[in-house]
Scaffold this active site. Structure first.
Site, PDB file in Angstrom:
ATOM      1  N   LYS B 101       0.865  -1.180   0.000  1.00  0.00           N
ATOM      2  CA  LYS B 101       0.000   0.000   0.000  1.00  0.00           C
ATOM      3  C   LYS B 101       0.897   1.223   0.000  1.00  0.00           C
ATOM      4  O   LYS B 101       1.692   1.427   0.918  1.00  0.00           O
ATOM      5  CB  LYS B 101      -0.900   0.006   1.241  1.00  0.00           C
ATOM      6  CG  LYS B 101      -1.722   1.278   1.368  1.00  0.00           C
ATOM      7  CD  LYS B 101      -2.534   1.311   2.644  1.00  0.00           C
ATOM      8  CE  LYS B 101      -2.790   2.762   3.051  1.00  0.00           C
ATOM      9  NZ  LYS B 101      -3.494   2.869   4.340  1.00  0.00           N
ATOM     10  N   GLY B 162      -7.373   8.784  10.483  1.00  0.00           N
ATOM     11  CA  GLY B 162      -7.557   8.724  11.930  1.00  0.00           C
ATOM     12  C   GLY B 162      -8.628   9.643  12.467  1.00  0.00           C
ATOM     13  O   GLY B 162      -8.805   9.753  13.676  1.00  0.00           O
ATOM     14  N   ALA B 188      -9.180   5.233   5.041  1.00  0.00           N
ATOM     15  CA  ALA B 188      -8.948   6.422   5.875  1.00  0.00           C
ATOM     16  C   ALA B 188     -10.232   7.178   6.206  1.00  0.00           C
ATOM     17  O   ALA B 188     -11.029   7.508   5.326  1.00  0.00           O
ATOM     18  CB  ALA B 188      -7.948   7.386   5.255  1.00  0.00           C
ATOM     19  N   GLY B 189     -10.393   7.438   7.473  1.00  0.00           N
ATOM     20  CA  GLY B 189     -11.451   8.306   7.955  1.00  0.00           C
ATOM     21  C   GLY B 189     -12.770   7.625   8.257  1.00  0.00           C
ATOM     22  O   GLY B 189     -13.663   8.236   8.850  1.00  0.00           O
ATOM     23  N   ASN B 210      -8.909   1.189  10.470  1.00  0.00           N
ATOM     24  CA  ASN B 210      -7.968   0.902  11.548  1.00  0.00           C
ATOM     25  C   ASN B 210      -8.385   1.651  12.814  1.00  0.00           C
ATOM     26  O   ASN B 210      -8.822   1.055  13.798  1.00  0.00           O
ATOM     27  CB  ASN B 210      -6.550   1.299  11.120  1.00  0.00           C
ATOM     28  CG  ASN B 210      -5.491   0.916  12.136  1.00  0.00           C
ATOM     29  OD1 ASN B 210      -5.776   0.610  13.284  1.00  0.00           O
ATOM     30  ND2 ASN B 210      -4.253   0.900  11.731  1.00  0.00           N
ATOM     31  N   THR B 211      -8.327   2.991  12.739  1.00  0.00           N
ATOM     32  CA  THR B 211      -8.585   3.796  13.936  1.00  0.00           C
ATOM     33  C   THR B 211      -9.975   3.548  14.522  1.00  0.00           C
ATOM     34  O   THR B 211     -10.130   3.490  15.745  1.00  0.00           O
ATOM     35  CB  THR B 211      -8.423   5.295  13.596  1.00  0.00           C
ATOM     36  OG1 THR B 211      -7.093   5.492  13.107  1.00  0.00           O
ATOM     37  CG2 THR B 211      -8.652   6.169  14.815  1.00  0.00           C
TER      38      THR B 211
END
Lengths: 80, 261
Positions: B101, B162, B188-189, B210-211
């Site tokens: 990635k 994040g 993301a996000g 992830n976050t």
């Protein structure tokens, strides 16, 4: 073997090698394999660069460190 | 019972097929939680980052990831194409995985990716046989550059890394889904299962998170919630959403006039 012999013969001979940004004294003739094993790394968990060139794992036992070498030892951590 | 359409539905990246459409990040967890998160997420692809090994490689994250999982190293920390290429090569040397990635960021406030440098790194690495998954700002022209450079998919951001703010770039991601003939993986996000579900309903091929999981009160349970949401969104996309009427209402029941005639 050759490296170990040389190290014995020129017992006091030390190399200055930069590993992950820190300068270390390493016995002349030390191979990558000897270095990473003595430092406690697992060979299957790391990659090694010497002077910006990747050292293939299969050659760790054959590649020696030289005075002034810059070594990077990297591994995986959590990331997104 | 699963319909035939959903059981034969695979995500194809490089020469691999995946049943799961949930790519899980491994950052910000305790090592003990990663395994449970992967299991509950049903994830078959997990991302990792590369750093200097200062701990001797003991308590290594790889010991907590099942062997059946495809490792997806990222190039986080790279500020230009050259650094991303360097990280990619080192990562492949550790794990043997061709998956990478690409993440090129030199803006520490918003952590927005540099699409131009990302396309350059994509071209170099695709030529070296990597399965290149570029993380990018959702711009159609840049996405075409990634495709021409040999990308295996496109990974547009939903909102800043994040932030858990969801699909702030919704309209532009939809354009990529409609126009680019590669899997579009929203990365993301994404902060909530409902946002992941929405991305899948729109036609995203997968979602990466992830976050949202790592900062949840109950990490394994949130991983499960995301898995279900992503599956629901995919099934809904395949089923084709019902139409929206622009004005008024349409009764669901037959209007027989029983009480009036």
């Amino acid at each position: 073997m050759h490296g170990a012999f040389r190290a014995q013969r020129f017992g006091a001979c030390k190399l200055k090698v930069k590993v992950n940004g820190k300068v270390e004294d390493v016995a002349a003739g030390t191979t990558i394999l000897q270095y990473v094993e003595s430092a406690g790394y697992r060979v299957d968990r790391i990659a090694v660069e010497v002077n910006r060139n990747i050292v293939p794992k299969s050659t760790y036992a054959n590649v020696g460190l030289h005075d002034g070498d810059s070594v990077e030892i990297v591994s995986f951590c959590g990331g997104g | 019972m699963q319909s035939k359409e959903t059981t034969q539905d695979k995500l194809v990246l490089g020469n691999k097929e995946f049943d799961s459409r949930f790519i899980l990040g491994s950052g910000k967890y305790s090592l003990e939680l990663i395994k449970a998160a992967i299991e509950n997420a049903g994830a078959q692809i997990v991302t990792l980052a590369l750093r200097r090994a200062n701990d001797g490689g003991l308590a290594n994250i790889l010991d907590y990831i099942p062997d059946t999982v495809t490792l997806l190293p990222n190039t986080s920390g790279a500020r230009n194409a050259e650094e991303a290429v360097r990280i990619a090569r080192l990562s492949r040397e550790i794990c043997g995985s061709d998956f990478i990635k690409i993440e090129v960021i030199h803006d520490s406030k918003y952590l927005l990716p540099d699409n131009y440098e990302t396309a350059k790194a994509t071209e170099t690495l695709a030529n070296e046989g990597f399965v290149v998954m570029p993380y990018m700002y959702p711009d159609l022209n840049a996405a075409r550059d990634m495709q021409n450079a040999g990308a295996a998919c496109i990974m547009p951001l939903g909102s800043p890394i994040g932030s858990n703010k969801g699909l702030a770039t919704r309209e532009f991601i939809q354009i990529l889904i409609d126009e680019i003939d590669l899997p579009i993986i929203v990365d993301a996000g994404i902060g909530r299962p409902s946002q992941a579900c929405e991305a899948m309903e729109m036609g995203a091929a997968a979602v990466m998170a992830n976050t949202a999981i790592a900062t949840a009160g109950n990490v394994p349970a949130m991983a499960e919630a995301f898995r279900k949401a992503i599956e629901a969104g995919r099934t809904a996309y395949l089923a084709k959403l019902g139409r929206v009427v622009s004005k008024g209402a349409v009764a669901s029941d037959p209007l027989t006039g029983f009480l009036q005639d």
